[in-house]
Design an enzyme around this catalytic site. Structure first.
Site, PDB file in Angstrom:
ATOM      1  N   ILE A   1       0.910  -1.147   0.000  1.00  0.00           N
ATOM      2  CA  ILE A   1       0.000   0.000   0.000  1.00  0.00           C
ATOM      3  C   ILE A   1       0.949   1.196   0.000  1.00  0.00           C
ATOM      4  O   ILE A   1       1.466   1.594   1.045  1.00  0.00           O
ATOM      5  CB  ILE A   1      -0.938   0.000   1.230  1.00  0.00           C
ATOM      6  CG1 ILE A   1      -1.793  -1.266   1.251  1.00  0.00           C
ATOM      7  CG2 ILE A   1      -1.822   1.249   1.214  1.00  0.00           C
ATOM      8  CD1 ILE A   1      -2.669  -1.415   2.483  1.00  0.00           C
ATOM      9  N   PRO A   2       1.241   1.735  -1.187  1.00  0.00           N
ATOM     10  CA  PRO A   2       2.395   2.623  -1.369  1.00  0.00           C
ATOM     11  C   PRO A   2       2.215   4.059  -0.883  1.00  0.00           C
ATOM     12  O   PRO A   2       2.196   4.998  -1.675  1.00  0.00           O
ATOM     13  CB  PRO A   2       2.631   2.556  -2.875  1.00  0.00           C
ATOM     14  CG  PRO A   2       1.268   2.334  -3.443  1.00  0.00           C
ATOM     15  CD  PRO A   2       0.557   1.454  -2.445  1.00  0.00           C
ATOM     16  N   CYS A   3       2.142   4.239   0.409  1.00  0.00           N
ATOM     17  CA  CYS A   3       1.996   5.591   0.952  1.00  0.00           C
ATOM     18  C   CYS A   3       3.261   6.425   0.707  1.00  0.00           C
ATOM     19  O   CYS A   3       3.208   7.653   0.788  1.00  0.00           O
ATOM     20  CB  CYS A   3       1.623   5.552   2.430  1.00  0.00           C
ATOM     21  SG  CYS A   3       2.781   4.681   3.477  1.00  0.00           S
ATOM     22  N   HIS A   4       4.361   5.765   0.368  1.00  0.00           N
ATOM     23  CA  HIS A   4       5.582   6.516   0.053  1.00  0.00           C
ATOM     24  C   HIS A   4       5.424   7.333  -1.229  1.00  0.00           C
ATOM     25  O   HIS A   4       6.200   8.242  -1.489  1.00  0.00           O
ATOM     26  CB  HIS A   4       6.792   5.568  -0.054  1.00  0.00           C
ATOM     27  CG  HIS A   4       6.688   4.554  -1.143  1.00  0.00           C
ATOM     28  ND1 HIS A   4       5.990   3.364  -0.987  1.00  0.00           N
ATOM     29  CD2 HIS A   4       7.169   4.549  -2.405  1.00  0.00           C
ATOM     30  CE1 HIS A   4       6.078   2.666  -2.113  1.00  0.00           C
ATOM     31  NE2 HIS A   4       6.777   3.363  -2.982  1.00  0.00           N
ATOM     32  N   ARG A   5       4.403   7.046  -2.023  1.00  0.00           N
ATOM     33  CA  ARG A   5       4.168   7.756  -3.287  1.00  0.00           C
ATOM     34  C   ARG A   5       3.367   9.036  -3.106  1.00  0.00           C
ATOM     35  O   ARG A   5       3.020   9.691  -4.085  1.00  0.00           O
ATOM     36  CB  ARG A   5       3.463   6.835  -4.286  1.00  0.00           C
ATOM     37  CG  ARG A   5       4.313   5.643  -4.683  1.00  0.00           C
ATOM     38  CD  ARG A   5       3.622   4.750  -5.686  1.00  0.00           C
ATOM     39  NE  ARG A   5       4.410   3.532  -5.890  1.00  0.00           N
ATOM     40  CZ  ARG A   5       3.908   2.376  -6.284  1.00  0.00           C
ATOM     41  NH1 ARG A   5       2.610   2.268  -6.546  1.00  0.00           N
ATOM     42  NH2 ARG A   5       4.690   1.327  -6.431  1.00  0.00           N
TER      43      ARG A   5
END
Length: 170
Positions: free
Chosen positions: A137-141
């Site tokens: 779940i790419p919250c780094h994006r």
């Protein structure tokens, strides 16, 4: 019962938590492998680790393999089933994060708009902070409206490393 194991990535260790062949947590622990989150019994104050057991299985091997492929730049999407628990708003945000393509970013404002709450960009930030499954779940994006890296529970250096990896491997 929740099982766990660790994955050593180029940016540090991640604790993999899973139950019934579903990923329930992927948490950055930094430069050392740490024990699972302590579950404290509210009535006695005692710490209870009985819900966790370290175990390596075919499922955890699959998670390791897919993370290795991601960190080597070969994997852009994941085939790992996961199970998440959160509020309806958090789930909407996490779904929106999963829709951000590999190597791209969105702002907190754009993410708030994507979930139908255009003024809830701070709440989007809190949902990102409470994301139980890093990377998948790419919250780094998610970045600031000014294009700068802001707010990442695992530290801005890790966020920058993940974004750089995705830019190089696009």
């Amino acid at each position: 019962m929740v099982f766990f194991t660790f994955y050593k990535s180029p940016v540090g260790y991640y604790r993999i938590e899973y139950r019934n062949d579903r990923l329930t947590g992927l948490h950055y622990t930094g430069q050392a492998a740490l024990s699972p989150t302590k579950q404290q019994n509210s009535s006695t104050g005692n710490t209870d680790y009985s819900e966790y057991a370290e175990q390596i299985t075919k499922f955890s091997d699959k998670v390791h393999r897919e993370l290795s492929e991601y960190f080597s730049g070969k994997r852009k999407t994941f085939d790992i089933p996961f199970e998440i628990h959160g509020t309806e708003f958090q789930k909407k945000v996490w779904d929106a994060l999963c829709a951000i393509p590999y190597g791209q970013t969105r702002t907190y404002k754009e993410t708030a708009e994507a979930v139908g709450s255009p003024k809830a960009f701070r709440a989007v930030g809190m949902a990102n902070h409470n994301n139980p499954i890093a990377i998948l779940i790419p919250c780094h994006r998610v970045i600031g409206v000014n294009g700068k890296l802001t707010g990442y529970a695992d530290g801005l250096a890790v966020k920058e490393a993940l974004l750089n990896l995705e830019q190089i491997s696009k």
